[in-house]
Scaffold this motif. Sequence first.
Motif, PDB file in Angstrom:
ATOM      1  N   ILE A   1       0.188  -1.226   0.090  1.00  0.00           N
ATOM      2  CA  ILE A   1       0.149  -0.168   0.216  1.00  0.00           C
ATOM      3  C   ILE A   1       0.315   1.123  -0.237  1.00  0.00           C
ATOM      4  O   ILE A   1       2.185   1.759   0.136  1.00  0.00           O
ATOM      5  CB  ILE A   1      -0.683  -0.014   1.182  1.00  0.00           C
ATOM      6  CG1 ILE A   1      -0.773   0.294   2.666  1.00  0.00           C
ATOM      7  CG2 ILE A   1      -1.989  -1.439   0.753  1.00  0.00           C
ATOM      8  CD1 ILE A   1      -0.769   0.077   4.181  1.00  0.00           C
ATOM      9  N   PRO A   2       0.415   2.358  -0.556  1.00  0.00           N
ATOM     10  CA  PRO A   2       1.145   3.554  -0.624  1.00  0.00           C
ATOM     11  C   PRO A   2       1.915   4.251   1.310  1.00  0.00           C
ATOM     12  O   PRO A   2       0.788   3.923   2.271  1.00  0.00           O
ATOM     13  CB  PRO A   2       0.361   4.518  -1.209  1.00  0.00           C
ATOM     14  CG  PRO A   2      -0.912   4.287  -2.215  1.00  0.00           C
ATOM     15  CD  PRO A   2      -1.080   2.530  -1.214  1.00  0.00           C
ATOM     16  N   ALA A   3       2.560   5.094   0.999  1.00  0.00           N
ATOM     17  CA  ALA A   3       3.188   5.665   2.623  1.00  0.00           C
ATOM     18  C   ALA A   3       2.585   6.111   3.414  1.00  0.00           C
ATOM     19  O   ALA A   3       1.900   5.462   4.359  1.00  0.00           O
ATOM     20  CB  ALA A   3       3.937   6.123   1.753  1.00  0.00           C
ATOM     21  N   LEU A   4       0.883   6.502   2.379  1.00  0.00           N
ATOM     22  CA  LEU A   4       0.408   7.806   3.278  1.00  0.00           C
ATOM     23  C   LEU A   4      -0.635   6.703   3.721  1.00  0.00           C
ATOM     24  O   LEU A   4      -0.494   7.070   5.364  1.00  0.00           O
ATOM     25  CB  LEU A   4      -0.665   8.404   2.796  1.00  0.00           C
ATOM     26  CG  LEU A   4      -1.595   9.694   3.205  1.00  0.00           C
ATOM     27  CD1 LEU A   4      -1.115  11.138   2.567  1.00  0.00           C
ATOM     28  CD2 LEU A   4      -3.076   8.601   3.270  1.00  0.00           C
ATOM     29  N   ALA A   5      -0.827   5.487   3.390  1.00  0.00           N
ATOM     30  CA  ALA A   5      -2.304   4.843   3.579  1.00  0.00           C
ATOM     31  C   ALA A   5      -1.399   4.022   5.061  1.00  0.00           C
ATOM     32  O   ALA A   5      -1.769   3.986   6.676  1.00  0.00           O
ATOM     33  CB  ALA A   5      -2.431   3.526   2.522  1.00  0.00           C
ATOM     34  N   ARG A   6      -0.222   3.586   4.810  1.00  0.00           N
ATOM     35  CA  ARG A   6       0.538   3.032   6.158  1.00  0.00           C
ATOM     36  C   ARG A   6       1.073   3.586   6.864  1.00  0.00           C
ATOM     37  O   ARG A   6       0.665   3.337   8.247  1.00  0.00           O
ATOM     38  CB  ARG A   6       2.203   2.812   4.732  1.00  0.00           C
ATOM     39  CG  ARG A   6       2.625   1.567   6.116  1.00  0.00           C
ATOM     40  CD  ARG A   6       3.853   0.513   5.555  1.00  0.00           C
ATOM     41  NE  ARG A   6       5.192   2.127   5.672  1.00  0.00           N
ATOM     42  CZ  ARG A   6       5.066   2.601   4.023  1.00  0.00           C
ATOM     43  NH1 ARG A   6       4.470   1.766   3.422  1.00  0.00           N
ATOM     44  NH2 ARG A   6       5.951   3.291   4.076  1.00  0.00           N
ATOM     45  N   THR A   7       1.085   5.521   7.069  1.00  0.00           N
ATOM     46  CA  THR A   7       1.090   5.779   8.049  1.00  0.00           C
ATOM     47  C   THR A   7       0.556   5.914   8.776  1.00  0.00           C
ATOM     48  O   THR A   7      -0.310   5.674  10.204  1.00  0.00           O
ATOM     49  CB  THR A   7       1.770   6.918   7.317  1.00  0.00           C
ATOM     50  OG1 THR A   7       3.042   6.874   6.891  1.00  0.00           O
ATOM     51  CG2 THR A   7       2.116   8.011   8.759  1.00  0.00           C
TER      52      THR A   7
ATOM     53  N   LEU B   1     -11.328   2.799  12.888  1.00  0.00           N
ATOM     54  CA  LEU B   1     -10.778   2.330  12.029  1.00  0.00           C
ATOM     55  C   LEU B   1     -11.785   2.914  10.161  1.00  0.00           C
ATOM     56  O   LEU B   1     -10.688   2.893   9.816  1.00  0.00           O
ATOM     57  CB  LEU B   1     -10.371   1.248  11.394  1.00  0.00           C
ATOM     58  CG  LEU B   1     -10.316   0.326  10.232  1.00  0.00           C
ATOM     59  CD1 LEU B   1      -8.612   0.350  10.665  1.00  0.00           C
ATOM     60  CD2 LEU B   1     -10.125  -1.735  10.376  1.00  0.00           C
ATOM     61  N   GLY B   2     -12.558   2.345  10.375  1.00  0.00           N
ATOM     62  CA  GLY B   2     -13.278   2.747   9.512  1.00  0.00           C
ATOM     63  C   GLY B   2     -12.939   4.004   9.034  1.00  0.00           C
ATOM     64  O   GLY B   2     -13.072   5.127   8.315  1.00  0.00           O
ATOM     65  N   ASP B   3     -13.181   5.497  10.482  1.00  0.00           N
ATOM     66  CA  ASP B   3     -12.798   7.131   9.918  1.00  0.00           C
ATOM     67  C   ASP B   3     -11.197   6.799   9.273  1.00  0.00           C
ATOM     68  O   ASP B   3     -10.995   7.907   8.630  1.00  0.00           O
ATOM     69  CB  ASP B   3     -12.939   7.861  10.876  1.00  0.00           C
ATOM     70  CG  ASP B   3     -14.230   7.348  12.115  1.00  0.00           C
ATOM     71  OD1 ASP B   3     -15.305   7.454  10.822  1.00  0.00           O
ATOM     72  OD2 ASP B   3     -14.166   7.647  13.037  1.00  0.00           O
ATOM     73  N   THR B   4     -10.696   6.213   9.737  1.00  0.00           N
ATOM     74  CA  THR B   4      -9.142   6.037   9.246  1.00  0.00           C
ATOM     75  C   THR B   4      -9.216   6.034   7.846  1.00  0.00           C
ATOM     76  O   THR B   4      -8.778   6.168   6.491  1.00  0.00           O
ATOM     77  CB  THR B   4      -8.337   5.521  10.006  1.00  0.00           C
ATOM     78  OG1 THR B   4      -7.974   5.572  11.406  1.00  0.00           O
ATOM     79  CG2 THR B   4      -7.081   5.265   8.914  1.00  0.00           C
ATOM     80  N   LEU B   5     -10.246   4.522   7.405  1.00  0.00           N
ATOM     81  CA  LEU B   5      -9.654   4.487   5.971  1.00  0.00           C
ATOM     82  C   LEU B   5     -10.958   5.132   5.231  1.00  0.00           C
ATOM     83  O   LEU B   5     -10.087   5.899   4.152  1.00  0.00           O
ATOM     84  CB  LEU B   5     -10.743   2.677   5.787  1.00  0.00           C
ATOM     85  CG  LEU B   5      -9.624   1.784   6.421  1.00  0.00           C
ATOM     86  CD1 LEU B   5     -10.842   0.475   6.666  1.00  0.00           C
ATOM     87  CD2 LEU B   5      -9.093   1.815   5.993  1.00  0.00           C
ATOM     88  N   ARG B   6     -11.422   5.843   5.755  1.00  0.00           N
ATOM     89  CA  ARG B   6     -12.025   7.011   4.890  1.00  0.00           C
ATOM     90  C   ARG B   6     -11.363   8.463   4.158  1.00  0.00           C
ATOM     91  O   ARG B   6     -11.555   8.851   3.575  1.00  0.00           O
ATOM     92  CB  ARG B   6     -13.559   7.645   5.538  1.00  0.00           C
ATOM     93  CG  ARG B   6     -15.051   6.399   4.974  1.00  0.00           C
ATOM     94  CD  ARG B   6     -15.831   6.621   5.912  1.00  0.00           C
ATOM     95  NE  ARG B   6     -15.863   6.744   7.017  1.00  0.00           N
ATOM     96  CZ  ARG B   6     -16.742   5.901   7.452  1.00  0.00           C
ATOM     97  NH1 ARG B   6     -16.474   4.660   7.379  1.00  0.00           N
ATOM     98  NH2 ARG B   6     -16.478   5.478   9.079  1.00  0.00           N
ATOM     99  N   LEU B   7     -10.525   8.489   5.962  1.00  0.00           N
ATOM    100  CA  LEU B   7      -9.396   9.754   5.574  1.00  0.00           C
ATOM    101  C   LEU B   7      -8.425   9.338   4.446  1.00  0.00           C
ATOM    102  O   LEU B   7      -8.422   9.960   3.656  1.00  0.00           O
ATOM    103  CB  LEU B   7      -8.671  10.360   6.934  1.00  0.00           C
ATOM    104  CG  LEU B   7      -8.053  11.286   6.390  1.00  0.00           C
ATOM    105  CD1 LEU B   7      -8.587  12.934   6.674  1.00  0.00           C
ATOM    106  CD2 LEU B   7      -7.309  10.939   8.853  1.00  0.00           C
ATOM    107  N   ILE B   8      -7.852   8.147   4.844  1.00  0.00           N
ATOM    108  CA  ILE B   8      -6.730   7.232   3.489  1.00  0.00           C
ATOM    109  C   ILE B   8      -7.552   8.320   2.398  1.00  0.00           C
ATOM    110  O   ILE B   8      -6.636   8.243   1.065  1.00  0.00           O
ATOM    111  CB  ILE B   8      -6.557   5.827   3.707  1.00  0.00           C
ATOM    112  CG1 ILE B   8      -5.538   5.808   5.446  1.00  0.00           C
ATOM    113  CG2 ILE B   8      -5.954   5.271   2.874  1.00  0.00           C
ATOM    114  CD1 ILE B   8      -5.530   4.659   5.523  1.00  0.00           C
ATOM    115  N   GLU B   9      -8.589   7.303   2.285  1.00  0.00           N
ATOM    116  CA  GLU B   9      -9.653   7.323   1.017  1.00  0.00           C
ATOM    117  C   GLU B   9      -9.255   9.019   0.047  1.00  0.00           C
ATOM    118  O   GLU B   9      -9.045   9.547  -0.909  1.00  0.00           O
ATOM    119  CB  GLU B   9     -11.127   7.000   0.449  1.00  0.00           C
ATOM    120  CG  GLU B   9     -11.694   6.938  -1.036  1.00  0.00           C
ATOM    121  CD  GLU B   9     -12.729   6.720  -0.386  1.00  0.00           C
ATOM    122  OE1 GLU B   9     -13.560   6.132  -1.924  1.00  0.00           O
ATOM    123  OE2 GLU B   9     -13.632   6.472   0.520  1.00  0.00           O
TER     124      GLU B   9
END
Length: 219
Positions: A155-161, A196-204
């Motif tokens: 996954i991209p660095a931003l997503a991993r971070t 986690l859901g909030d984090t995934l939506r922010l990643i998007e």
Amino acid sequence: MNNSQQRGPGAPPAARATERSQARRAELIAIGRKLFADTSYDALSVDDIARQAGVAKGLIYYYFKNKRGYYLAIIEDAVAGLVQRAGSTHDLPPVERVQRTIDGYLRYAEHHQAAYRAIVSGGVGFDAQVLAIRDEVRGRLLGTIAQAAWGRTEIPALARTALVGWLSSVEGVTLEWIAKRELDRETVGSLLVRTLGDTLRLIEEYEPACPAPTRPPVP
């Protein structure tokens, strides 16, 4: 014939000896978990460990070289159990996989509190080897989350971070929970799943190539 077929009464002496040795080592690790759960690392000497385990001190040195080796073996064994829980949900739908992984994580922390604290805090004096073990746990858990969310572990660095930030909050929440036990496990798990859901939506928002899964209905 494989090794498992050679075991048992008819197995060669060397195979039986290896089995006994592995069983003895596992027994000592199980004893060590209980000892270090009740007593700090510095407060236990090898003599104390041998006396409470009912074995000769030389046996500890034989299997683990020294007290630190014994302690690390206990932590590594604890990690194996935690990682196994994280990897045992691969055949479930993504949302259920994440829920089961987090629930298993909390159950593990609940029932192995001393080992969990050592893993996430870095062990004795922020031991580099314990930190490496912690990083292995994080990597496996992040891989499980990424696979469930996006079907891949690269996954991209931003997503991993961002996921590392979420996992750091998971560790903090879990430490608080096992220390005070003011909430039930289901409530803590639900909290962690929703954050986690909030984090995934922010990643998007930052990485459209990593779309967030559909938000599950609130129970």
